[in-house]
Every structure is written in structure tokens, then in C-alpha cells.
Scaffold this active site. Structure first.
Site, short mmCIF file in Angstrom:
data_model
loop_
_atom_site.label_atom_id
_atom_site.label_comp_id
_atom_site.label_asym_id
_atom_site.label_seq_id
_atom_site.Cartn_x
_atom_site.Cartn_y
_atom_site.Cartn_z
CG ASN A 173 45.84 39.03 39.67
OD1 ASN A 173 45.74 39.10 40.77
ND2 ASN A 173 45.49 37.82 38.91
NE ARG A 205 42.44 37.62 40.18
CZ ARG A 205 41.86 37.61 39.02
NH1 ARG A 205 41.38 38.60 38.49
NH2 ARG A 205 41.81 36.55 38.38
#
Length: 87
Positions: free
Chosen positions: A34, A15
Site C-alpha cells: 500500500n 494485496r
């Protein structure tokens, strides 16, 4: 553009890396998060060529972890994003 990235992409800095890539490309707004099933979701709004560049980076093999595949859909921008963030 919304993309779902599958593989070993959680717990490896994916990320953070995606956010940095989006900021480096420039002109993109959205987020990366996520998902409970182990995938990562990327929502990016901006010029199509910039979104395509981000997709190329996601598929390019230089990502943290291991990307087994990326699926994307294209739609109309919804707006409301302040920069590009991680969630």
C-alpha cells in the site's frame, strides 16, 4: 515491472489477492504494498509474459475493490526478492 494501481484498492484484500494471483501465475518474484496516497504498488520480476499476465489480472475486473487504472513501467530486474510477498 512496477505497476501502480489506483481506485478503491486498500482495505479490501487487494494485496492478498495480488499475491495469490502472482503465485498462481508462477515464476514471479517481488512484492505488493500500500502507498500513502491510496494506491497499491506491485513490483514483479520474472518472464515478461508472466508479468504481462499479472497486469491483465490487475486490469481484469475480478479484483477486490475497484480498479480505476493501472500504470506500469518496465526496467531491468534488480533481484533480491525471495518469492512474492505483501508489505
Amino acid at each position: 515491472m512496477t505497476a501502480w494501481v489506483r481506485g478503491r484498492v486498500q482495505g479490501v484484500g487487494f494485496r492478498w489477492w495480488t499475491r495469490v494471483a502472482a503465485l498462481e501465475i508462477g515464476g514471479l518474484r517481488g512484492y505488493v504494498s500500500n502507498l500513502a496516497d491510496g494506491r497499491v504498488q506491485v513490483v514483479a520480476e520474472g518472464a515478461k509474459d508472466r508479468c504481462e499476465r499479472l497486469l491483465d489480472w490487475l486490469r481484469g475486473g475480478e479484483t477486490p475493490g475497484r480498479v480505476d487504472g493501472v500504470t506500469e513501467i518496465w526496467g531491468e530486474p534488480r533481484g533480491g526478492y525471495d518469492g512474492f510477498s505483501t508489505r
